[in-house]
Design a protein around this motif. Sequence first.
Motif, PDB file in Angstrom:
ATOM      1  N   VAL A 167      -7.202  -1.749   3.011  1.00  0.00           N
ATOM      2  CA  VAL A 167      -6.865  -2.139   1.582  1.00  0.00           C
ATOM      3  C   VAL A 167      -8.066  -1.108   0.714  1.00  0.00           C
ATOM      4  O   VAL A 167      -7.549  -0.564   0.087  1.00  0.00           O
ATOM      5  CB  VAL A 167      -7.026  -3.734   1.593  1.00  0.00           C
ATOM      6  CG1 VAL A 167      -7.185  -3.945   0.058  1.00  0.00           C
ATOM      7  CG2 VAL A 167      -5.716  -4.278   1.959  1.00  0.00           C
ATOM      8  N   PHE A 218      -5.726  -6.980  -5.405  1.00  0.00           N
ATOM      9  CA  PHE A 218      -4.979  -8.145  -5.036  1.00  0.00           C
ATOM     10  C   PHE A 218      -5.497  -9.489  -5.415  1.00  0.00           C
ATOM     11  O   PHE A 218      -6.539  -9.544  -5.446  1.00  0.00           O
ATOM     12  CB  PHE A 218      -4.962  -8.075  -3.494  1.00  0.00           C
ATOM     13  CG  PHE A 218      -4.111  -6.856  -2.844  1.00  0.00           C
ATOM     14  CD1 PHE A 218      -2.772  -6.773  -3.110  1.00  0.00           C
ATOM     15  CD2 PHE A 218      -4.656  -5.944  -2.075  1.00  0.00           C
ATOM     16  CE1 PHE A 218      -1.969  -5.820  -2.678  1.00  0.00           C
ATOM     17  CE2 PHE A 218      -4.063  -4.839  -1.579  1.00  0.00           C
ATOM     18  CZ  PHE A 218      -2.495  -4.796  -1.995  1.00  0.00           C
ATOM     19  N   LEU A 254       0.896  -1.070   0.010  1.00  0.00           N
ATOM     20  CA  LEU A 254      -0.050  -0.039  -0.068  1.00  0.00           C
ATOM     21  C   LEU A 254       0.991   1.263   0.045  1.00  0.00           C
ATOM     22  O   LEU A 254       0.699   2.139  -0.678  1.00  0.00           O
ATOM     23  CB  LEU A 254      -0.874   0.121   1.262  1.00  0.00           C
ATOM     24  CG  LEU A 254      -1.852  -1.225   1.402  1.00  0.00           C
ATOM     25  CD1 LEU A 254      -2.847  -0.816   2.416  1.00  0.00           C
ATOM     26  CD2 LEU A 254      -2.726  -1.312   0.069  1.00  0.00           C
ATOM     27  N   ARG A 291      -6.654  -1.277  -9.035  1.00  0.00           N
ATOM     28  CA  ARG A 291      -5.596  -1.855  -8.321  1.00  0.00           C
ATOM     29  C   ARG A 291      -6.341  -3.098  -7.574  1.00  0.00           C
ATOM     30  O   ARG A 291      -7.203  -2.983  -6.522  1.00  0.00           O
ATOM     31  CB  ARG A 291      -4.490  -0.953  -7.459  1.00  0.00           C
ATOM     32  CG  ARG A 291      -5.401  -0.230  -6.331  1.00  0.00           C
ATOM     33  CD  ARG A 291      -4.391   0.997  -5.832  1.00  0.00           C
ATOM     34  NE  ARG A 291      -4.068   2.226  -6.628  1.00  0.00           N
ATOM     35  CZ  ARG A 291      -3.101   2.947  -6.727  1.00  0.00           C
ATOM     36  NH1 ARG A 291      -2.034   2.599  -5.950  1.00  0.00           N
ATOM     37  NH2 ARG A 291      -2.801   4.045  -7.474  1.00  0.00           N
ATOM     38  N   TRP A 308      -7.610  -0.157  -3.099  1.00  0.00           N
ATOM     39  CA  TRP A 308      -7.403  -1.535  -3.809  1.00  0.00           C
ATOM     40  C   TRP A 308      -8.703  -2.399  -3.533  1.00  0.00           C
ATOM     41  O   TRP A 308      -9.644  -2.156  -2.636  1.00  0.00           O
ATOM     42  CB  TRP A 308      -6.301  -2.193  -3.018  1.00  0.00           C
ATOM     43  CG  TRP A 308      -4.941  -1.693  -3.107  1.00  0.00           C
ATOM     44  CD1 TRP A 308      -4.467  -0.639  -2.640  1.00  0.00           C
ATOM     45  CD2 TRP A 308      -3.858  -2.389  -3.828  1.00  0.00           C
ATOM     46  NE1 TRP A 308      -2.915  -0.388  -3.114  1.00  0.00           N
ATOM     47  CE2 TRP A 308      -2.882  -1.454  -4.052  1.00  0.00           C
ATOM     48  CE3 TRP A 308      -4.061  -3.564  -4.836  1.00  0.00           C
ATOM     49  CZ2 TRP A 308      -1.691  -1.996  -4.612  1.00  0.00           C
ATOM     50  CZ3 TRP A 308      -2.970  -3.775  -5.521  1.00  0.00           C
ATOM     51  CH2 TRP A 308      -1.750  -2.914  -5.532  1.00  0.00           C
TER      52      TRP A 308
END
Length: 312
Positions: free
Chosen positions: A296, A276, A263, A274, A301
């Motif tokens: 997050v 994960f 991050l 973005r 994200w």
Amino acid sequence: MKIRVLGSAAGGGFPQWNCNAPLSRAVREKKPGFRVRTQSSIAASADGRSWAVFNASPDIREQIAASPDLQPRADGPLRHTPIEAVVLTNADVDHIAGLLSLREREPFILYATARVLKTLGENSIFQVLNPEVVERRELPLEGVTELEGPRGPLGLSVETFAVSGKVALFLENTDDDNFGTAPGDTIGIALRTSASQGTDGTLFYIPGCAAVDDALRERIDGGACLMFDGTVFHDTEMADTGVGSKTGARMGHMAIGGEHGTLAALRNVDLGRRIFVHINNTNPILDPASDAAKTVEAAGWEIGYDGMELTL
Ligand code: MLT
Ligand code: MN
């Protein structure tokens, strides 16, 4: 370009077969908000008909079963697949074992670096993909490759580049400081249609990464989407959970959180989205109610999931 996340978990999947820790228990017990996740892979297509798969996970059979686009077409011949190419980013078990499920003399083109091709060549079980049927092509450590299938170009272009990582677990040489890791063991990919230019419309796919440097930040800046290594949130979470002793760093994966985490490292990089991927079964972001998941998401994200689709 269509992108589909086939598997959003790291090696082992979620739940992992032998894991009895709280997160694996919660998903097994179908606790609200928890999603079953298969092992790390994505698929991409420029025309919606021919597809390239990036990493062949041990779960590829069930991933194909969950993805009608990847199944034999109703108007196709008796033996047929829309999967025309497979591209590998490293030689970890979660990224190569699915090749064994793609046997049955079906032609496709297999792309990997020289290091990864050497590993496949040295493990005779991969001869089930007879090179006369499944052509193996080398990817450069830095350069652009136009992906082709047995029926011609796929309209997809991959730019490959080395990233910081570690040699596959089963190849580790423990006498050596870096376990025998060499360039080409782990690559990242910039994926775009052959017709597109620059970073506009580009997906950066980097499911394994041990460190981000300025060169990587500059390379991905302006990308339409980044799919990035989400293995662990805390470097020590395997030990903290009590399931193992290895840190994220020891496994070749940078942590999401913390001063030197993902991050922080990518905060000032300009990216359309973005996401994960390659999320380990110990990662607290798997619980959508956790502080880690909220951290997050507050940082912009998304947490990838199986079946997630994007059009770039
Ligand atoms: C990793 O990403 O660290 C590997 O997939 C670990 C493994 O081989 O299980
Ligand atoms: Mn892995």
